[in-house]
Design a protein around this motif. Structure first.
Motif, PDB file in Angstrom:
ATOM      1  N   UNK A 196       0.820  -1.219   0.000  1.00  0.00           N
ATOM      2  CA  UNK A 196       0.000   0.000   0.000  1.00  0.00           C
ATOM      3  C   UNK A 196       0.851   1.265   0.000  1.00  0.00           C
ATOM      4  N   UNK A 197       2.167   1.100  -0.054  1.00  0.00           N
ATOM      5  CA  UNK A 197       3.070   2.244  -0.115  1.00  0.00           C
ATOM      6  C   UNK A 197       3.605   2.703   1.224  1.00  0.00           C
ATOM      7  N   UNK A 198       3.089   2.159   2.320  1.00  0.00           N
ATOM      8  CA  UNK A 198       3.550   2.588   3.644  1.00  0.00           C
ATOM      9  C   UNK A 198       4.853   1.883   4.005  1.00  0.00           C
ATOM     10  N   UNK A 199       5.708   2.542   4.772  1.00  0.00           N
ATOM     11  CA  UNK A 199       6.999   1.941   5.117  1.00  0.00           C
ATOM     12  C   UNK A 199       6.841   0.843   6.161  1.00  0.00           C
ATOM     13  N   UNK A 200       7.659  -0.179   6.059  1.00  0.00           N
ATOM     14  CA  UNK A 200       7.687  -1.225   7.075  1.00  0.00           C
ATOM     15  C   UNK A 200       8.497  -0.739   8.271  1.00  0.00           C
ATOM     16  N   UNK A 201       8.295  -1.407   9.405  1.00  0.00           N
ATOM     17  CA  UNK A 201       8.967  -1.009  10.641  1.00  0.00           C
ATOM     18  C   UNK A 201      10.479  -0.958  10.469  1.00  0.00           C
ATOM     19  N   UNK A 202      11.060  -2.007   9.869  1.00  0.00           N
ATOM     20  CA  UNK A 202      12.514  -2.067   9.731  1.00  0.00           C
ATOM     21  C   UNK A 202      13.068  -0.772   9.149  1.00  0.00           C
ATOM     22  N   UNK A 203      12.358  -0.260   8.164  1.00  0.00           N
ATOM     23  CA  UNK A 203      12.857   0.883   7.406  1.00  0.00           C
ATOM     24  C   UNK A 203      12.594   2.209   8.115  1.00  0.00           C
ATOM     25  N   UNK A 204      11.322   2.517   8.356  1.00  0.00           N
ATOM     26  CA  UNK A 204      10.971   3.829   8.898  1.00  0.00           C
ATOM     27  C   UNK A 204      11.617   4.067  10.252  1.00  0.00           C
ATOM     28  N   UNK A 205      11.622   3.050  11.087  1.00  0.00           N
ATOM     29  CA  UNK A 205      12.183   3.185  12.424  1.00  0.00           C
ATOM     30  C   UNK A 205      13.665   3.554  12.359  1.00  0.00           C
ATOM     31  N   UNK A 206      14.410   2.865  11.497  1.00  0.00           N
ATOM     32  CA  UNK A 206      15.851   3.118  11.395  1.00  0.00           C
ATOM     33  C   UNK A 206      16.144   4.468  10.760  1.00  0.00           C
ATOM     34  N   UNK A 207      15.439   4.784   9.675  1.00  0.00           N
ATOM     35  CA  UNK A 207      15.680   6.054   8.984  1.00  0.00           C
ATOM     36  C   UNK A 207      15.329   7.233   9.889  1.00  0.00           C
ATOM     37  N   UNK A 208      14.219   7.128  10.604  1.00  0.00           N
ATOM     38  CA  UNK A 208      13.830   8.219  11.502  1.00  0.00           C
ATOM     39  C   UNK A 208      14.873   8.446  12.588  1.00  0.00           C
ATOM     40  N   UNK A 209      15.386   7.364  13.173  1.00  0.00           N
ATOM     41  CA  UNK A 209      16.417   7.522  14.201  1.00  0.00           C
ATOM     42  C   UNK A 209      17.612   8.289  13.643  1.00  0.00           C
ATOM     43  N   UNK A 210      18.029   7.929  12.435  1.00  0.00           N
ATOM     44  CA  UNK A 210      19.198   8.587  11.843  1.00  0.00           C
ATOM     45  C   UNK A 210      18.923  10.054  11.542  1.00  0.00           C
ATOM     46  N   UNK A 211      17.782  10.335  10.917  1.00  0.00           N
ATOM     47  CA  UNK A 211      17.484  11.713  10.516  1.00  0.00           C
ATOM     48  C   UNK A 211      17.185  12.611  11.713  1.00  0.00           C
ATOM     49  N   UNK A 212      16.699  12.021  12.796  1.00  0.00           N
ATOM     50  CA  UNK A 212      16.428  12.802  14.004  1.00  0.00           C
ATOM     51  C   UNK A 212      17.643  12.880  14.921  1.00  0.00           C
ATOM     52  N   UNK A 213      18.768  12.327  14.442  1.00  0.00           N
ATOM     53  CA  UNK A 213      20.042  12.362  15.166  1.00  0.00           C
ATOM     54  C   UNK A 213      19.962  11.655  16.511  1.00  0.00           C
ATOM     55  N   UNK A 214      19.107  10.636  16.584  1.00  0.00           N
ATOM     56  CA  UNK A 214      19.054   9.793  17.779  1.00  0.00           C
ATOM     57  C   UNK A 214      20.301   8.921  17.782  1.00  0.00           C
ATOM     58  N   UNK A 215      21.041   8.945  18.873  1.00  0.00           N
ATOM     59  CA  UNK A 215      22.270   8.152  18.912  1.00  0.00           C
ATOM     60  C   UNK A 215      22.250   7.065  19.983  1.00  0.00           C
ATOM     61  N   UNK A 216      21.143   6.951  20.716  1.00  0.00           N
ATOM     62  CA  UNK A 216      20.980   5.857  21.671  1.00  0.00           C
ATOM     63  C   UNK A 216      19.557   5.328  21.556  1.00  0.00           C
ATOM     64  N   UNK A 217      19.434   4.054  21.213  1.00  0.00           N
ATOM     65  CA  UNK A 217      18.122   3.408  21.098  1.00  0.00           C
ATOM     66  C   UNK A 217      18.017   2.338  22.177  1.00  0.00           C
ATOM     67  N   UNK A 218      17.147   2.573  23.151  1.00  0.00           N
ATOM     68  CA  UNK A 218      16.812   1.566  24.153  1.00  0.00           C
ATOM     69  C   UNK A 218      15.418   1.047  23.824  1.00  0.00           C
ATOM     70  N   UNK A 219      15.288  -0.259  23.706  1.00  0.00           N
ATOM     71  CA  UNK A 219      13.999  -0.855  23.381  1.00  0.00           C
ATOM     72  C   UNK A 219      13.985  -2.286  23.888  1.00  0.00           C
TER      73      UNK A 219
END
Length: 474
Positions: A196-219
């Motif tokens: 349907x054109x929407x991004x999968x979790x693997x992609x959007x989650x990683x790209x957003x972290x990079x573009x938002x300059x997140x440098x620590x991911x706790x999950x």
């Protein structure tokens, strides 16, 4: 792949999906990410991963923000706060993802996949039957332009798959679990854009972290297997890779991970029952993290005592008794006026005006939740229900005890110490034999706050009525 943050520029995030009320497992993840940022005067980001449009609702988004604030968490960037890296809702970032999808396709790192759900399920079944781990076979990898055009002319809407290299290893240095190695051949090409054109979790989650300059991911630990795929995406796009730390899961009484899909306790449930945010913070902060200090800590002290090196690998188990312990500790950190403010929604019409603070002072050591305070309000100011032990204690009082109790109370003018001293002389009862029947008659229980502080609240009139009722039981 060394982490590119320091104590001077740490930036963490919490990225929930607004598809249900915030349960304790996710609340702990949010708290740990917040503590990590605040422990170093870093930045904390709230991002909403709302690409599941069937389940993501405005109701849950509003509740999520409201519950996080109630817990005492604040954020420096977010959907309601702004910031230099927005938008902070994934559905508002679709054009951004489109650009990065195109980059991967141009570089030959992604390709359209026309396989149906049934075809993929059959493929996985065959692999499992052969004792192999299920992974995509790559059947659409080498389709030429003509084959793709033919499928699209037939109305097939493709997903977009990331092309994983056939050989090699991806290394995941995890702050909790240590360095892990994953063979690329075991991963299989994975979907980064749905049909349907929407991004999968693997992609959007990683790209957003990079573009938002997140440098620590706790999950949560359940995301550990996602990390090698996300690192591959970031490497292919030449984007920075954050440091990852995967928290041990929080398990329920049944030993299963807490999940909002399966009835896990939510923050909203606990708030409804009257738990204090400070109690929940102190409890969750110690589920999977070791603090040197063992007592109650305020928000600042919790942050100061937090360290990534003190996160445990052992799963945490939700223990209602431990939560009640921290509720008691949180209550004792408040003064009487603050406790009354907390109790007001439950007891507004139950305690006579002017007696609120005296009531709190009398019963605070005997309550954990508002329901306990409500019970004591009814025992002081209404008609208490006596339990079986209290009834037995009342009935066992010696002949003439209750008439003497009424007469001496009247003579003492409601003065507790004068009353009990005189009654001791009149009845010949002392110690437990004196005080236990009085407690049972006046409160309906054989335990509780000191009678000396309860009697002024009960009042001489109500006390006489209860003593008369006790006399009827002997």
């Amino acid at each position: 792949m060394a982490p590119y943050y320091s104590t001077m520029n740490l930036k963490s995030r919490f990225a929930p999906s607004p598809t249900g009320f915030l349960h304790l497992g996710n609340a702990r993840t949010a708290l740990f990410a917040w503590l990590a940022a605040r422990s170093t005067q870093g930045c904390f980001v709230l991002r909403l991963e709302d690409t599941d449009q069937e389940r993501s609702t405005a109701l849950y988004e509003h509740a999520l923000l409201e519950d996080l604030r109630w817990l005492g968490l604040d954020w420096d960037e977010g959907p309601d706060h702004g910031g230099g890296h927005g938008p902070y809702r994934q559905m508002e970032r679709q054009s951004i993802y489109g650009d990065y999808f195109a980059r991967l396709q141009t570089a030959g790192r992604a390709y359209p996949c026309y396989c149906s759900a049934d075809e993929l399920a059959a493929e996985r079944a065959v692999q499992r039957g052969a004792g192999k781990p299920p992974r995509y076979s790559g059947r659409c990898r080498h389709l030429d332009a003509g084959a793709r055009a033919q499928r699209e002319a037939a109305g097939l809407r493709p997903t977009l798959r990331f092309r994983v290299p056939d050989h090699g290893t991806v290394v995941v240095p995890d702050l909790v679990w240590g360095e892990r190695h994953y063979a690329l051949a075991d991963l299989g090409d994975f979907v980064i854009r749905r049909s349907d054109g929407s991004p999968a979790f693997f992609f959007a989650n990683a790209v957003d972290d990079a573009l938002m300059e997140v440098n620590l991911v706790l999950r949560g630990e359940d995301h550990l297997s996602n990390t090698p795929r996300q690192i591959l995406v970031l490497q292919a796009l030449d984007l920075p890779i954050p440091a990852y730390g995967h928290l041990p899961l929080l398990l329920g009484a049944d030993g299963q991970p807490l999940s909002k899909r399966y009835g896990a306790i939510s923050l909203r449930d606990l708030q409804h029952h009257g738990y204090l945010p400070a109690a929940i913070r102190n409890y969750l902060a110690r589920l999977g993290h070791h603090y040197t200090a063992t007592g109650f800590l305020n928000r600042v002290a919790l942050a100061q005592g937090f360290s990534l090196t003190q996160i445990s690998r052992a799963p945490g188990h939700f223990d209602p008794e431990q939560l009640r312990h921290w509720q008691r500790e949180a209550l004792q950190s408040l003064d009487d006026a603050a406790i009354w403010t907390w109790l007001t929604p439950w007891l507004r019409d139950k305690v006579p005006m002017g007696q609120e603070i005296a009531f709190v002072a009398a019963v605070r050591a005997n309550m954990v939740l508002p329901a306990d305070a409500l019970d004591w309000a009814e025992r002081c100011f209404a008609v208490p229900l006596a339990d079986a032990e209290a009834i037995q204690t009342i009935a066992a009082a010696p002949q003439g005890f209750w008439s003497a109790a009424q007469a001496t109370l009247r003579a003492a003018g409601g003065d507790y110490r004068l009353w009990t001293k005189t009654l001791q002389k009149e009845s010949g009862q002392r110690g437990k034999a004196l005080f236990m029947p009085l407690r049972a008659a006046l409160t309906g229980l054989t335990h509780g706050p000191e009678l000396a502080v309860l009697l002024p609240l009960i009042g001489e009139g109500r006390a006489q009525t209860r003593l008369q009722a006790a006399a009827q039981l002997t």
